[in-house]
Scaffold this motif. Structure first.
Motif, PDB file in Angstrom:
ATOM      1  N   GLN A 203       0.831  -1.206   0.000  1.00  0.00           N
ATOM      2  CA  GLN A 203       0.000   0.000   0.000  1.00  0.00           C
ATOM      3  C   GLN A 203       0.868   1.260   0.000  1.00  0.00           C
ATOM      4  OE1 GLN A 203      -2.864  -0.160  -0.946  1.00  0.00           O
ATOM      5  NE2 GLN A 203      -4.450   0.464   0.481  1.00  0.00           N
TER       6      GLN A 203
ATOM      7  N   GLU B 227      -5.449   3.982   3.344  1.00  0.00           N
ATOM      8  CA  GLU B 227      -6.494   4.060   2.320  1.00  0.00           C
ATOM      9  C   GLU B 227      -6.935   5.507   2.132  1.00  0.00           C
ATOM     10  OE1 GLU B 227      -9.822   2.679  -0.226  1.00  0.00           O
ATOM     11  OE2 GLU B 227      -7.756   2.122   0.214  1.00  0.00           O
TER      12      GLU B 227
ATOM     13  N   GLU C 146      -6.474  10.649  -5.168  1.00  0.00           N
ATOM     14  CA  GLU C 146      -7.468  10.606  -6.242  1.00  0.00           C
ATOM     15  C   GLU C 146      -8.287  11.896  -6.272  1.00  0.00           C
ATOM     16  OE1 GLU C 146     -10.569   7.401  -8.096  1.00  0.00           O
ATOM     17  OE2 GLU C 146     -10.788   7.831  -5.960  1.00  0.00           O
TER      18      GLU C 146
ATOM     19  N   ASP D 247      -7.034   7.765  -1.313  1.00  0.00           N
ATOM     20  CA  ASP D 247      -8.263   8.445  -1.727  1.00  0.00           C
ATOM     21  C   ASP D 247      -8.021   9.947  -1.895  1.00  0.00           C
ATOM     22  OD1 ASP D 247      -9.701   6.085  -1.736  1.00  0.00           O
ATOM     23  OD2 ASP D 247     -10.595   6.402   0.240  1.00  0.00           O
TER      24      ASP D 247
ATOM     25  N   GLU E  76      -5.569   3.986  -7.531  1.00  0.00           N
ATOM     26  CA  GLU E  76      -6.576   3.974  -6.464  1.00  0.00           C
ATOM     27  C   GLU E  76      -7.316   2.641  -6.453  1.00  0.00           C
ATOM     28  OE1 GLU E  76     -10.167   4.397  -4.226  1.00  0.00           O
ATOM     29  OE2 GLU E  76     -10.126   4.152  -6.415  1.00  0.00           O
ATOM     30  N   ASN E  77      -7.557   2.078  -7.632  1.00  0.00           N
ATOM     31  CA  ASN E  77      -8.192   0.756  -7.708  1.00  0.00           C
ATOM     32  C   ASN E  77      -7.287  -0.323  -7.127  1.00  0.00           C
ATOM     33  OD1 ASN E  77     -10.550   1.700  -8.933  1.00  0.00           O
ATOM     34  ND2 ASN E  77      -9.716   1.483 -10.996  1.00  0.00           N
ATOM     35  N   VAL E  78      -5.994  -0.223  -7.408  1.00  0.00           N
ATOM     36  CA  VAL E  78      -5.028  -1.159  -6.822  1.00  0.00           C
ATOM     37  C   VAL E  78      -5.047  -1.020  -5.299  1.00  0.00           C
ATOM     38  CG1 VAL E  78      -2.575  -1.742  -6.612  1.00  0.00           C
ATOM     39  CG2 VAL E  78      -3.540  -1.190  -8.862  1.00  0.00           C
TER      40      VAL E  78
ATOM     41  N   ASN F 253      -6.212   7.119 -10.969  1.00  0.00           N
ATOM     42  CA  ASN F 253      -7.436   6.322 -10.801  1.00  0.00           C
ATOM     43  C   ASN F 253      -7.118   4.830 -10.810  1.00  0.00           C
ATOM     44  OD1 ASN F 253      -9.127   8.541 -10.621  1.00  0.00           O
ATOM     45  ND2 ASN F 253      -9.498   8.636 -12.819  1.00  0.00           N
ATOM     46  N   ARG F 254      -6.187   4.426 -11.675  1.00  0.00           N
ATOM     47  CA  ARG F 254      -5.787   3.010 -11.719  1.00  0.00           C
ATOM     48  C   ARG F 254      -5.138   2.604 -10.399  1.00  0.00           C
ATOM     49  NH1 ARG F 254      -1.765  -0.371 -12.191  1.00  0.00           N
ATOM     50  NH2 ARG F 254      -0.212   1.287 -12.081  1.00  0.00           N
TER      51      ARG F 254
ATOM     52  N   ASP G 206      -7.500  -0.030  -3.431  1.00  0.00           N
ATOM     53  CA  ASP G 206      -8.732  -0.621  -2.904  1.00  0.00           C
ATOM     54  C   ASP G 206      -8.590  -2.134  -2.719  1.00  0.00           C
ATOM     55  OD1 ASP G 206     -10.162   1.692  -2.631  1.00  0.00           O
ATOM     56  OD2 ASP G 206     -11.240   1.510  -4.536  1.00  0.00           O
ATOM     57  N   LYS G 207      -7.979  -2.780  -3.710  1.00  0.00           N
ATOM     58  CA  LYS G 207      -7.786  -4.240  -3.619  1.00  0.00           C
ATOM     59  C   LYS G 207      -6.842  -4.584  -2.471  1.00  0.00           C
ATOM     60  CE  LYS G 207      -8.645  -5.102  -8.537  1.00  0.00           C
ATOM     61  NZ  LYS G 207      -8.054  -5.544  -9.833  1.00  0.00           N
TER      62      LYS G 207
ATOM     63  N   ARG H 186      -8.704  -4.259   0.860  1.00  0.00           N
ATOM     64  CA  ARG H 186      -9.575  -5.399   1.178  1.00  0.00           C
ATOM     65  C   ARG H 186      -8.767  -6.604   1.649  1.00  0.00           C
ATOM     66  NH1 ARG H 186     -12.352  -3.266  -3.408  1.00  0.00           N
ATOM     67  NH2 ARG H 186     -11.350  -4.737  -4.836  1.00  0.00           N
TER      68      ARG H 186
END
Length: 205
Positions: free
Chosen positions: A114, A184, A191, A188, A149-151, A146-147, A153-154, A157
Motif C-alpha cells: 500500500q 487508504e 485521487e 483516496d 486507487e483501484n489497486v 485512478n488506476r 482498494d484491492k 480489502r
C-alpha cells in the motif's frame, strides 16, 4: 472559439509544484517508518517537519490568491487544489503518528504494498503539477492515479481480510485497522487531487 488569455505570473505553478514535491518527501518517510530498523521517534519528528513545510507552502498559495487580482484559473479551484494536496500530506503524517503512538513494532507485510502505491501516486503527482501551466498531457496523470486507487482498494480489502483472519490479537487488530484505514485515506486523497486537476483542465480547455 475565442482565445483564452492567462496571466503570465508563474508563482502559482511553482508553488503547486513545490507542494507536490512535499508529498514525495512524505511518502519516502512513510516508507521508512515501515522499515524493521526504523527509529520511529526520529522518523515521526522528520515527518512533522515535512508536514510543517507543506503547510507553509499551502499558506503561501492562499496568501498569493488573496493578494492577486487575476489568477491563472478559478480561485475556488486554486483553494481546492491546495487544500487537497495538504490533505494528502496530513493523511501520511497521520499514519506515521499512529505507528508511533500505538507503539506498533511489527507491521504486516501487506502494508508495504500500500505504501508503494502511495509513493507512486506522489511521484506522478509531482511530475504532473508543472503541467498545470500548459494544461496539456494531464489526462495520463489522472488516469494513472485512478488506476492506482483501484489497486489500493484491492490491497485494502486484502489487508482487512488478513487482520480479521484470527492471526492477530484483538488489540492489535484495532491498532492496525486504524493504520490501514489511514493508508487508504491517503490514496483516496490523491485521487481527489487528480479529480480536481481534471476539473480544472476541462474548464480551461
Amino acid at each position: 472559439m475565442g482565445l483564452k488569455l492567462r496571466p503570465t505570473d508563474n508563482v502559482f505553478y511553482t508553488l503547486f509544484t513545490e507542494a507536490a514535491d512535499h508529498l514525495v518527501v512524505g511518502s519516502s518517510l512513510l516508507a521508512e517508518m515501515l522499515s524493521e530498523t526504523a527509529d520511529h521517534v526520529d522518523v515521526a519528528r522528520r515527518m512533522r517537519e515535512a508536514e510543517h513545510d507543506a503547510d507553509e507552502t499551502t499558506h503561501a498559495i492562499v496568501r498569493r490568491v488573496n493578494s492577486t487580482f487575476v489568477t491563472p484559473f478559478d480561485r475556488e479551484d486554486i483553494y481546492s487544489l491546495a487544500s487537497g494536496i495538504d490533505d494528502v500530506m496530513d493523511m501520511m503524517d497521520e499514519v506515521v503518528d499512529l505507528i508511533l503512538l500505538y507503539e506498533v513494532k511489527v507491521l504486516p507485510p501487506e502494508l508495504s504494498a500500500q505504501v508503494e502505491v502511495i509513493q507512486r501516486c506522489a511521484e506522478i503527482t509531482a511530475t504532473a503539477m508543472p503541467g498545470l501551466k500548459a494544461m496539456q498531457a494531464l489526462d495520463e496523470y489522472w488516469i494513472e492515479i485512478n488506476r492506482l486507487e483501484n489497486v489500493g482498494d484491492k490491497n485494502h480489502r486484502r489487508m482487512l481480510a488478513h487482520l480479521f483472519s484470527g492471526e492477530f490479537k484483538a488489540m492489535e487488530v484495532l491498532k492496525l485497522k486504524d493504520i490501514v484505514e489511514s493508508l487508504e485515506g491517503a490514496i483516496d486523497a490523491f485521487e481527489k487531487v487528480a479529480n480536481i486537476v481534471e476539473q480544472i483542465a476541462v474548464k480551461e480547455s
